[in-house]
Design an enzyme around this catalytic site. Structure first.
Site, PDB file in Angstrom:
ATOM      1  N   CYS A 203      31.486  34.177  32.098  1.00 31.04           N
ATOM      2  CA  CYS A 203      32.150  35.271  31.390  1.00 31.04           C
ATOM      3  C   CYS A 203      31.520  36.636  31.605  1.00 31.04           C
ATOM      4  O   CYS A 203      32.213  37.612  31.856  1.00 31.04           O
ATOM      5  CB  CYS A 203      32.156  34.991  29.886  1.00 31.04           C
ATOM      6  SG  CYS A 203      33.046  33.526  29.372  1.00 31.04           S
TER       7      CYS A 203
ATOM      8  N   CYS B  41      10.144  15.391  41.242  1.00 29.59           N
ATOM      9  CA  CYS B  41       8.868  15.225  41.934  1.00 29.59           C
ATOM     10  C   CYS B  41       9.091  15.145  43.442  1.00 29.59           C
ATOM     11  O   CYS B  41      10.179  14.826  43.913  1.00 29.59           O
ATOM     12  CB  CYS B  41       8.144  13.979  41.441  1.00 29.59           C
ATOM     13  SG  CYS B  41       9.017  12.437  41.811  1.00 29.59           S
TER      14      CYS B  41
ATOM     15  N   GLN C 201      44.835  27.778  25.468  1.00 29.75           N
ATOM     16  CA  GLN C 201      45.235  29.166  25.305  1.00 29.75           C
ATOM     17  C   GLN C 201      46.644  29.287  24.727  1.00 29.75           C
ATOM     18  O   GLN C 201      47.090  30.396  24.445  1.00 29.75           O
ATOM     19  CB  GLN C 201      45.200  29.885  26.669  1.00 29.75           C
ATOM     20  CG  GLN C 201      43.811  30.039  27.264  1.00 29.75           C
ATOM     21  CD  GLN C 201      43.847  30.595  28.665  1.00 29.75           C
ATOM     22  OE1 GLN C 201      43.297  29.997  29.573  1.00 29.75           O
ATOM     23  NE2 GLN C 201      44.471  31.739  28.880  1.00 29.75           N
TER      24      GLN C 201
ATOM     25  N   PHE D 265      46.585  36.199  37.948  1.00 31.42           N
ATOM     26  CA  PHE D 265      47.920  35.593  37.982  1.00 31.42           C
ATOM     27  C   PHE D 265      48.734  36.028  39.194  1.00 31.42           C
ATOM     28  O   PHE D 265      49.891  36.374  39.102  1.00 31.42           O
ATOM     29  CB  PHE D 265      48.656  35.984  36.692  1.00 31.42           C
ATOM     30  CG  PHE D 265      49.756  35.029  36.296  1.00 31.42           C
ATOM     31  CD1 PHE D 265      49.457  33.800  35.752  1.00 31.42           C
ATOM     32  CD2 PHE D 265      51.084  35.374  36.448  1.00 31.42           C
ATOM     33  CE1 PHE D 265      50.463  32.925  35.365  1.00 31.42           C
ATOM     34  CE2 PHE D 265      52.105  34.512  36.085  1.00 31.42           C
ATOM     35  CZ  PHE D 265      51.788  33.288  35.535  1.00 31.42           C
TER      36      PHE D 265
ATOM     37  N   GLU E 146      42.204  41.227  32.946  1.00 32.77           N
ATOM     38  CA  GLU E 146      42.484  40.889  34.342  1.00 32.77           C
ATOM     39  C   GLU E 146      42.316  42.042  35.332  1.00 32.77           C
ATOM     40  O   GLU E 146      41.906  41.820  36.476  1.00 32.77           O
ATOM     41  CB  GLU E 146      43.900  40.323  34.454  1.00 32.77           C
ATOM     42  CG  GLU E 146      44.082  38.995  33.763  1.00 32.77           C
ATOM     43  CD  GLU E 146      45.539  38.577  33.668  1.00 32.77           C
ATOM     44  OE1 GLU E 146      45.943  37.663  34.403  1.00 32.77           O
ATOM     45  OE2 GLU E 146      46.270  39.176  32.854  1.00 32.77           O
TER      46      GLU E 146
ATOM     47  N   GLY F  70      10.026  11.611  44.814  1.00 31.01           N
ATOM     48  CA  GLY F  70      11.446  11.283  44.745  1.00 31.01           C
ATOM     49  C   GLY F  70      12.229  11.918  45.867  1.00 31.01           C
ATOM     50  O   GLY F  70      13.153  11.313  46.419  1.00 31.01           O
TER      51      GLY F  70
ATOM     52  N   CYS G 195      26.858  31.380  33.887  1.00 28.69           N
ATOM     53  CA  CYS G 195      27.737  31.982  32.891  1.00 28.69           C
ATOM     54  C   CYS G 195      28.979  32.448  33.630  1.00 28.69           C
ATOM     55  O   CYS G 195      28.877  33.143  34.632  1.00 28.69           O
ATOM     56  CB  CYS G 195      27.046  33.159  32.194  1.00 28.69           C
ATOM     57  SG  CYS G 195      28.147  34.100  31.113  1.00 28.69           S
TER      58      CYS G 195
END
Length: 1344
Positions: A155, A354, A781, A928, A1276, A357, A153
């Site tokens: 966020c 497995c 955005q 930024f 931010e 593999g 995740c």
């Protein structure tokens, strides 16, 4: 098909209880593609296509005939072949609950615990939890830890997800029963005290619906009662690939004899990645999972035998069971195996992958092959010889691997199974792995040691040491092993072993994978950890003296383990007299959380396919700088289903020139390419697979150009800067300040870039309409910019182009300007072909094309007094912009304006250079440029403290800005509560106690060290470009009283729509439930600013208030006449009185627009958001691994509109900043080719990386008069607090260096990866390594 059994070619499986029958399945099709494209179940998301993010998680259920039970498995649908689903039941997020019927408790708790922000990862997390509960109705916290190893995740920061799901666990219940604070929702922090001004209850657990297993969907009776589908042999064929599923060993071996090059596919976790990203084509695929011999498990007195196709999770479960039952001395290989399996990929992968593999793939960085090689594992293989089954035994060990991904097993042979030997009392087996991130990561280096001692002694009888990551194969160290035989295992022997290993396992300076010195150091370090671990066992058994290993060294053998999360969230309580319907200040659930948790939320690529729709595939540059000499699409256009190819030739020079500010980019490369991944052309075809296949057939020939500039240092060397740079900002008298200074110091610091890794990649759908109109659905955005540039490219007026954005699956600045890379070619194709066109970038394409956070280099000279008061600073700031300007000039400006962070420096000269390089254009990213600038400031403050010999905290306080001080860009600070934030955070974190505890810990441990760091932050709120600080809103009220609200901001996951609804609800005096926001669209609110710079709530909130005030003014006479009426009655009356029920709102941020010459008295920023974070970190000095033990944050965000959303933003920003400064490393070749194009190599923080204790407090009693409802921006500003982990790590490294007599400063670039941490902890092991002379070799990777 070979064999006697008749095969079927009809695929049958169940999805959410419904039977699916397909007479012509495509062997190349994944389950994810099938679910989304054929069944239109779009809740399951594409995040990475390599099984690394978990967004595609679904549950597979199958009948285990041998165990007579139903198995429920969470799997990655992006890797699972749909052909492997025959006879299975698939459950997706849509199949367990919905907002229209009934929410499943798993969906409800995640949503209501505020665990969903952008929501793109949410369905996968829901399904991981759901699958866990189907297997264990009351799991443990460790079960949760394991369940989410394969989920990411970007966020939330993970805390609210774990808090919500903790309510399902055993640990959540206590002896207080219903009175337990965790059940009644009051929390444990006194949040129910009516006298307290703070609250700590973000959600009420007592209102969650209980989990009722009897309500779960049943397994299809058809699959449970009959084994018909399991007994069928299958053959599915397409134009390119044939899929076989034999059911007997005879069939399998005959197939392998007929097709020796065929790939055996069990979990498809390796072959799927090869096919997707390396574009390998395997004409024959064999799925052997129903061959009984490959699923066999048998036990004897000496060993446990596992069939080669037994899943890793099944192996793990049985071995753990035997570890509990058998004597410890017999299970040391078992314990070593489960220890390694815990860190092997994620649970979704282990559920289907497995061991066979793993062995046959033979990856040089395999986690299991070193263990099996050191153990000399016995393998059983079989083949068909003269029509009969022939078996033989093979031992893993010397000579088993014959080359890169090759071994002694013949192509026609099949691996049947592996014997895991039980160990003897004198035998010890240990293994260690070091990766970039502990959970779900490939190894950098791993090592396994299998040693047998003479009876009841520490004299080595025989030993085998195997290593991964040091050669094209797993390798042994026979020379060093022989040196150890008949020698006592002690420190003296280890000194000789270390020297021998350095010679026996060399690594070329240019070896693939890079990190050469680190990998060589790890070999020795991991063997030393093995020595400590084995010696500890010998000591416990009384074989060696208890003090043979000094107490300070014993912890060197330990590994980090994920602690059970502890957390607290404190925020200001709303006034007791606040109306119940007034939502401001309340922790309201994200407006779309329930839809996101059920998979009902629609993202751009979830929009249903339209009739005649085409897909666009891109042709990307394969050169960093070159002239295009030939562009030939004829082979692509010859494919059936390919409709068009677009290049710069389809546009005028003017139309092809685009960019967010400066039109220095191209829709399609024209004449020259300037970086890897630049878009050269695009192919429109019937579907995604065909478009991408066709794009690879487009022939592009190049003539290389030079120089190729990749790094900031190369740009400086070549003077490669954008025009008009450098630029300077000055304040005071620098010459005088330096002349009078008691001390001066010159230093530098550097930090790398960061990939946005929004879970939803860039996507666009363009639909041509009548009257020459174009409608775009875009993951952006900045809808107005897309509208403007689409109009430019198509030569249409803007009023013919509408751009819509309903929601984004994350953005973080990466979708502010770079969305045009996808939207413009898609729009052009749709406009020219008059057909709908779609494109959603694959993860590797997105990472290659769209740019990253800017890497920065800072060089500074600082003047200061003997007590640490800074009097002057001269600093140079360089950012790596890539090949075009994009927003780099503005990113640099913010870095220049933020470098001093919270510290007042009376004399300043700051210079800035925008470096032009041959990389994809770097772009906006949360912060930024601010975090990069403040990173330099924190280096400066620590340099000063070190030189004057004072505590950093004291020097911080001495230099803090005070209210009334003026910045170097002439802005006076009106309210600056940084000291209050600091004091609260010091108290909350028990800072002084912890410092004493850390000092004690460091005295008592040689190979593990701890550090603590305080980070303040000051972040200016406003766009750097004045005209963007404006917003509009549209309010429509309908006859039934419902309200449709539109505003200029985009919902990215940050909760903007939720906050706007709350603002409108208070302003109108109505419940939030009456207000709906549908989308952001340029035909509703024109000329919108990007949703960026953290001002989304500020400017759009004020525009919403303006619209509400206009409506309220119109309604005022009606309310006065009918004071007892309801809202609906007032609206009804207004309608019949012909009062307009539609209002627009507008806001322009006042008092800003600073320019040193034309507007010197204006503000640069409307205000500042401040905060303080304190982190405690522990490092492993031998491996460079680290763990954040605790983080405490105090943020001043004014009067919070929604504390749950704001705290979620703070936690998410912290974790993103933590990733920036410690984990997330972009890997480029010396020519500028990006290696790290997905979660396999690029590591963002996972669930296991959050601080063990994570506390967030919002500063109380600090309203902000310059924003909507006295709030402050929050998106931010908290990110830089993540640097507290970096500086705590640096403090811990300093303690390690002091242990070895090294004092003084040392360089540490960000991110402080495990490699950088380990190599900074210089010691006797790193001193053994020879460092090749710079310039004598070409490194595999470089730092841009």
């Amino acid at each position: 098909m070979s064999g006697q059994q008749q095969a079927t070619s009809v695929l049958v499986f169940f999805v959410n209880g419904k039977k699916v029958t397909d007479t012509n399945p495509d062997p190349e099709c994944t389950l994810l593609t099938y679910l989304r494209d054929k069944l239109r179940l779009c809740g399951t998301k594409l995040g990475c296509a390599e099984g690394g993010c978990g967004a595609c998680t679904v549950m597979i259920s199958r009948m285990d005939r041998g165990q007579h039970k139903i198995r429920h498995l969470a799997v990655n649908a992006c890797l699972t072949p749909v052909c492997a689903m025959h006879g299975c039941a698939v459950t997706t997020v849509e199949g367990i609950g919905s907002t229209r019927t009934r929410l499943h408790p798993v969906q409800e708790r995640l949503a209501k615990a505020h665990g969903s922000q952008c929501g793109f990862c949410t369905p996968g997390i829901v399904m991981s939890m759901y699958a866990l509960l189907r297997n264990a109705e009351q799991p443990s916290m460790r079960d949760l830890e394991v369940a989410f190893q394969g989920n990411l995740c970007r966020c939330t920061g993970y805390r609210p997800i774990l808090e919500g799901y903790k309510t399902f666990t055993k640990e959540f219940l206590c002896g207080m029963g219903e009175k337990c604070c965790r059940v009644n929702g009051k929390g444990c922090g006194g949040g129910d005290d009516p006298e307290s001004v703070t609250d700590d209850t973000l959600f009420e657990r007592s209102k969650f619906q209980p989990l009722d297993a009897s309500q779960e969907p049943i397994f299809p009776p058809e699959l449970q009662l009959s084994n018909a589908y399991d007994s069928e042999s299958l053959v599915f064929s397409s134009e390119r690939v044939t899929w076989y599923r034999p059911t007997t060993l005879q069939e399998l071996l005959q197939l392998k004899a007929a097709h020796p090059a065929a790939k055996l596919v069990v979990g498809n976790t390796e072959v799927g990645v090869e096919v997707k990203f390396k574009h390998f084509l395997y004409p024959h695929l064999i799925n052997p999972t129903l061959v009984a011999e490959l699923q066999e498990v048998r036990e004897s007195e000496e060993s446990i035998y596992f069939g080669a196709a037994v899943s890793l999770m099944e192996i793990d479960a049985l071995l753990r069971q035997r570890i509990e039952e058998l004597p410890e001395a017999q299970t040391r290989l078992f314990q070593c195996t489960v220890d390694m399996l815990h860190y092997f990929a994620g649970k979704q992968i282990r559920n289907v992958a497995c061991l066979g593999g793993n062995i046959m793939t033979g990856s040089p960085i395999s986690d299991m092959n070193p263990v099996l090689t050191a153990a000399g594992a016995r393998l059983e293989v079989a083949s068909i010889v003269e029509g009969k089954i022939s078996q033989r035994t093979v031992h893993m060990g010397t000579g088993f691997f014959t080359g890169y991904r090759r071994n002694v097993i013949e192509p026609q042979e099949v691996l049947l199974g592996i014997h895991f030997q039980k160990t003897t009392p004198d035998q010890h087996v240990v293994a260690f792995k070091q990766a970039r991130r502990r959970d779900d990561d490939i190894a950098i280096v791993n090592a396994a040691v299998n040693v047998r001692f003479e009876p009841k002694s520490n004299v080595v009888a025989e030993i085998s040491m195997a290593f991964g990551g040091m050669a094209p194969t797993t390798v042994l160290a026979p020379r060093t092993s022989q040196l150890m035989v008949k020698q006592p295992l002690d420190h003296q022997l280890l000194e000789r072993v270390a020297e021998s290993l350095c010679g026996e396992l060399p690594l070329a300076a240019s070896a693939p994978g890079g990190m050469i010195a680190y990998r060589r150091a790890l070999v020795v370090s991991l063997i030393f950890k093995a020595y400590l671990a084995i010696s500890s066992k010998l000591s416990e058994a009384g074989i060696i003296a208890g003090d043979a290993i000094p107490p300070k060294e014993r912890s060197g053998a330990e590994l980090f383990h994920t602690p059970t999360l502890r957390s607290a969230q404190l925020f200001e309580r709303v006034c007791s007299d606040q109306p119940v319907c007034d939502p401001i200040g309340r922790p309201e659930v994200h407006a779309a959380a329930l839809k996101q948790a059920t998979g009902e939320a629609i993202y751009t690529d979830d929009i249903p396919r339209m009739d005649g729709e085409l897909y666009l595939g891109f042709v990307l540059s394969t050169k960093p700088r070159a002239k295009i000499t030939k562009l030939d699409a004829s082979a692509a256009l010859a494919l059936e289903g390919v409709h068009a190819f677009f290049s710069h030739k389809d546009l005028t020079v003017h139309e092809n020139e685009v960019g967010p500010v400066f039109h220095d980019e191209h829709v399609f490369a024209a004449g020259e390419v300037h970086c890897y991944g630049q878009i050269v052309g695009a192919v429109a075809a019937d579907n995604k697979a065909l478009a991408q296949r066709a794009s690879r057939l487009v022939r592009v020939e190049y003539e290389d150009l030079s120089p190729v500039i990749v790094t900031i240092e190369q740009a400086i060397e070549h003077g490669s800067y954008f025009p008009d740079y450098p630029r300077y900002v000055t304040k005071g008298n620098m010459a005088e300040a330096f002349a009078q200074a008691e001390h001066t110091y010159e230093g530098s610091c550097r930090m790398g870039g960061q990939e946005h890794f929004y879970l939803e990649t860039h996507a666009a759908v363009a639909v041509p309409r009548d009257s020459d109109e174009l409608e775009l659905f875009c993951s952006t955005q900045h809808p107005s910019e897309v509208q403007k540039l689409v109009a430019h490219v198509t030569s249409l007026p803007a009023h013919r182009v509408v751009c819509r954005a309903k929601r984004l699956g994350g953005g973080f600045g990466g979708k502010e300007s770079r969305g045009i890379s996808v939207a413009l070619p898609v729009a052009l194709a749709a406009y020219r072909l008059r057909r709908p066109v779609r494109c959603m970038l694959d993860r590797d394409e997105d990472m290659l094309i769209t740019g990253t956070r800017h890497p920065f280099l800072f060089k500074y000279k600082v003047a200061f007094s003997s007590d640490g008061l800074i009097t002057a600073c001269d600093i140079e700031c360089y950012n790596n912009a890539g090949w075009s300007m994009d927003l780099s000039f503005s990113v640099l400006e913010r870095a220049m304006y933020h470098f001093e962070n919270c510290y007042h420096i009376p004399n300043v000269r700051v210079g800035g250079w925008v470096c032009k390089t041959n990389l994809p254009s770097n772009t906006a990213f949360r912060g930024f440029g601010g975090p990069q600038g403040m990173f330099a400031g924190e280096h400066i403050i620590r340099d000063v403290a070190r030189i004057v010999g004072r505590d950093v905290l004291d020097v911080m306080r001495l230099n803090f800005y005070r209210t009334g001080d003026t910045t170097h860009y002439n802005q006076q600070l009106e309210h600056f509560p940084i000291e209050r934030c600091l004091d609260d955070c010091l108290t909350q974190s028990r800072y002084h106690e912890r410092r004493a505890e850390i000092a004690k810990f460091n005295r008592e441990n040689r190979w593990r060290k701890r550090g603590v760091a305080v980070i303040p932050t000051k972040y200016g709120i406003a766009f750097g470009v004045m005209h963007l600080n404006q917003a509009g809103a549209l309010l429509n009220v309908y006859g039934d009283g419902s309200v449709l609200l539109s505003h200029g901001g985009v919902e990215i996951g940050q909760g903007l729509n939720t906050k706007m609804i709350q603002c409108a609800a208070r302003a109108l005096g109505i419940p939030s439930e009456l207000i709906h926001i549908s989308e952001t669209a340029t035909d509703k609110v024109p000329n919108t600013s990007p949703t960026a710079a953290s001002v989304g709530s500020d400017i759009n909130g004020m525009a919403v208030l303006d619209a509400c005030e206009k409506l309220n003014k119109r309604l005022a006479p009606i309310k006065e006449a009918l004071p007892q009426a309801t809202w609906q009655e007032w609206i009804n009356k207004a309608y019949f009185d012909r009062v307009s029920l539609s209002a627009t709102g507008f806001y322009a941020m006042p008092g800003i627009g600073y320019h040193p010459e034309t507007n010197p008295n204006a503000r640069t920023y409307s205000y500042y958001t401040n905060g303080v974070g304190i982190s405690v970190v522990e490092i492993d000095c031998l491996t460079g691994d680290h763990q954040v033990l605790s983080t405490d944050i105090v943020m001043d965000i004014g009067s919070s509109i929604n504390p749950a959303i704001d705290i979620g933003q703070i936690e998410g920003a912290f974790m993103q900043g933590y990733g920036l400064f410690t984990l997330e490393e972009l890997m480029y070749s010396p020519q500028g080719m990006l290696y790290s194009r997905g979660p396999g190599m690029y590591k963002l923080p996972g669930f296991a990386d959050i601080p063990g204790e994570f506390n967030v407090s919002l500063l109380t009693g600090a309203p902000n008069p310059r924003a909507v409802y006295s709030s402050k921006a929050v998106g931010e500003p908290p990110l830089f607090i993540g640097a507290s982990a970096f500086f705590a790590i640096k403090e811990a490294i300093a303690a390690a260096r002091q242990e070895h007599g090294l004092t003084g400063d040392f360089p540490l670039e960000a991110p402080s990866t495990s490699a950088r941490i380990r190599m900074a902890c210089q010691d006797k092991f790193t001193n053994l390594l020879e460092v090749p002379e710079a310039g004598s070799f070409t490194p595999w990777n470089i730092v841009p």
